[in-house]
Design an enzyme around this catalytic site. Structure first.
Site, PDB file in Angstrom:
ATOM      1  N   CYS A 198     -24.014   0.920   3.536  1.00  0.00           N
ATOM      2  CA  CYS A 198     -22.853   1.366   3.427  1.00  0.00           C
ATOM      3  C   CYS A 198     -23.637   2.870   4.027  1.00  0.00           C
ATOM      4  O   CYS A 198     -24.699   3.347   3.334  1.00  0.00           O
ATOM      5  CB  CYS A 198     -22.081   1.844   1.735  1.00  0.00           C
ATOM      6  N   CYS A 246     -19.677 -12.645  -5.779  1.00  0.00           N
ATOM      7  CA  CYS A 246     -20.348 -11.804  -4.641  1.00  0.00           C
ATOM      8  C   CYS A 246     -22.450 -12.356  -4.743  1.00  0.00           C
ATOM      9  O   CYS A 246     -22.386 -12.412  -4.802  1.00  0.00           O
ATOM     10  CB  CYS A 246     -20.327 -10.575  -4.808  1.00  0.00           C
ATOM     11  N   CYS A 289     -20.663  -8.116   4.612  1.00  0.00           N
ATOM     12  CA  CYS A 289     -20.103  -9.141   3.784  1.00  0.00           C
ATOM     13  C   CYS A 289     -20.464 -10.851   4.138  1.00  0.00           C
ATOM     14  O   CYS A 289     -19.617 -11.104   5.132  1.00  0.00           O
ATOM     15  CB  CYS A 289     -19.078  -9.143   3.594  1.00  0.00           C
ATOM     16  N   CYS A 319     -18.705  -1.812   5.246  1.00  0.00           N
ATOM     17  CA  CYS A 319     -19.360  -2.793   4.226  1.00  0.00           C
ATOM     18  C   CYS A 319     -18.219  -4.223   4.023  1.00  0.00           C
ATOM     19  O   CYS A 319     -18.602  -5.122   3.346  1.00  0.00           O
ATOM     20  CB  CYS A 319     -18.749  -2.006   2.864  1.00  0.00           C
ATOM     21  N   ASP A 327       0.226  -1.507  -0.045  1.00  0.00           N
ATOM     22  CA  ASP A 327      -0.123  -0.334  -0.036  1.00  0.00           C
ATOM     23  C   ASP A 327       0.825   1.600   0.100  1.00  0.00           C
ATOM     24  O   ASP A 327       0.688   1.917   0.403  1.00  0.00           O
ATOM     25  CB  ASP A 327      -1.014   0.407   1.301  1.00  0.00           C
ATOM     26  N   CYS A 349     -13.051   2.689   8.524  1.00  0.00           N
ATOM     27  CA  CYS A 349     -14.854   2.074   8.085  1.00  0.00           C
ATOM     28  C   CYS A 349     -14.283   0.311   8.235  1.00  0.00           C
ATOM     29  O   CYS A 349     -13.658   0.639   7.423  1.00  0.00           O
ATOM     30  CB  CYS A 349     -15.416   2.779   7.803  1.00  0.00           C
ATOM     31  N   CYS A 358     -23.566  -5.115   0.436  1.00  0.00           N
ATOM     32  CA  CYS A 358     -22.333  -3.952   1.168  1.00  0.00           C
ATOM     33  C   CYS A 358     -22.213  -2.422   0.695  1.00  0.00           C
ATOM     34  O   CYS A 358     -22.785  -2.037   1.249  1.00  0.00           O
ATOM     35  CB  CYS A 358     -20.733  -4.529   0.198  1.00  0.00           C
TER      36      CYS A 358
END
Length: 394
Positions: A203, A193, A253, A249, A135, A246, A199
């Site tokens: 939200c 999915c 799942c 989402c 990242d 957060c 999700c």
């Protein structure tokens, strides 16, 4: 010139020894044009908000060789963090996203990959040209990780592994090593999915423009961590109880339901709540931190440093109002009078007024705003004071 080759069997063994058991590899390092086009379209829509690093040239993100021209292969790792269920935050506290409960993942994972690098150099008998990151560089790591068989990309844009969920970091090793031997395969994860949209519908801020498309400008993680300066009225409310990041989402799942019940996948002790802030942080503690030194004393070595003192205290003001923490009014007024940051003073002034109004303390609240307007010279605070006084009049 030494040929730098490594068998996948050896890589697998060395990776496990270094605590990197979940991985996949790519030897085709050509530019992924389809991924580049998707990113370019996302950038053009304005969904990146103030994320300037995400608005760099789209081809750069899709081209590993732009990061290291000598590279022969890309190894992608997955490292789990806590899946444990998170109870409602106690009074006077705000929530922290799971990935930030413990130590800074950049440092922890990088140390493990550096250990692997040293083992591979010893195995090959030559130094390697390499880059290791998580990242931290312009690379579409989820797209490459999907291609390497680490998971599939869900409608919430997260990388998901069936039976393991999405609570894991992705890290990369780009190096001039030719990976040989086909005894280990990395097939694409044949899962999706399906018709599930939990999700998207759960939200809190309706941040998904569509399935697989996140509008960062509405995302609580973006607002609490990446956005600098003042929050708009909508953004302050949007934060809810979240101080940093957060998890909504991911929590809703279905792929995370079983892992959250057992928390059986976390492999790195440093990512547990005992090594960092944990799932909650006291609002009064945050609002009492008057310097970077005090802030660092509490959060050094954790992901929360990313938001900086100004960002976290700004968020704390919003969370205090959203949770109606009226007992914090005096501390918020102390922030207005003493804090060096105009952004913090601005949000503390607003929060103190809103909380005072919630208990009918209009006269004293107005007097404090007027006093602040006479004393403070910063444009941010004066603008906030003017707006508050206008609301009092109305």
């Amino acid at each position: 010139m030494t040929t730098k080759q490594l068998s996948l069997d050896t890589l697998s063994s060395l990776s496990k020894d270094c605590g990197l058991s979940l991985y996949g590899v790519l030897t085709d390092l050509s530019t992924r044009r389809e991924a580049q086009q998707r990113l370019a379209a996302w950038q053009e829509s304005g969904y990146a908000g103030e994320l300037s690093y995400m608005n760099r040239e789209a081809e750069l993100f899709a081209s590993p060789l732009r990061l290291l021209p000598e590279a022969k292969s890309l190894v992608l790792f997955g490292v789990h963090y806590s899946h444990s269920p998170c109870p409602k935050p106690p009074q006077g506290h705000g929530r922290i996203a799971r990935y930030a409960w413990g130590k800074d993942y950049h440092r922890v994972i990088r140390k493990r990959m550096k250990g692997l690098l040293a083992r591979v150099e010893s195995e090959i008998g030559a130094p390697l040209v390499h880059r290791v990151f998580t990242d931290a560089v312009p690379l579409l790591e989820r797209a490459f990780a999907r291609e390497a068989g680490l998971g599939f990309i869900g409608k919430n844009t997260m990388l998901i592994r069936p039976r393991e969920g999405s609570f894991f970091f992705v890290a990369e090793m780009l190096w001039d090593v030719e990976l040989v031997d086909d005894t280990i395969a990395f097939p694409l994860v044949d899962e999706s999915c399906g018709s599930c949209t939990r999700c998207l519908t759960h939200c809190p801020t309706d941040a998904f423009a569509d399935a697989y498309t996140l509008d960062a400008r509405k995302c609580i993680s973006y607002l609490t961590i990446e956005k600098r300066g003042a929050l708009s009225s909508w953004e302050r409310t949007a934060l809810g109880e979240w101080l940093f990041g957060c998890d909504v989402c991911q929590e809703v799942c279905p792929f995370n339901h079983s892992p959250m019940k057992t928390n059986s996948f976390m492999e790195v002790e440093q990512f547990s709540e005992t090594h960092g802030s944990g799932p909650f942080v006291s609002l009064s503690t945050l609002l009492s931190l008057r310097s970077h030194q005090e802030f660092s004393k509490f959060f050094a070595g954790t992901p929360l440093m990313r938001a900086k003192r100004e960002g976290l205290l700004r968020n704390a003001c919003a969370v205090a109002v959203n949770k109606n923490e009226v007992e914090l009014v005096s501390l918020l007024r102390q922030c207005v009078e003493e804090d060096a940051s105009a952004v913090i003073r601005q949000h503390a002034l607003w929060a103190s007024a809103e909380l005072a109004k919630s208990v009918g303390d209009y006269r004293i609240a107005r007097q404090f705003v007027e006093k602040t307007q006479q004393r403070d010279e910063s444009p941010e605070v004066l603008s906030e004071a003017e707006e508050l006084l206008l609301n009092f009049s109305n």
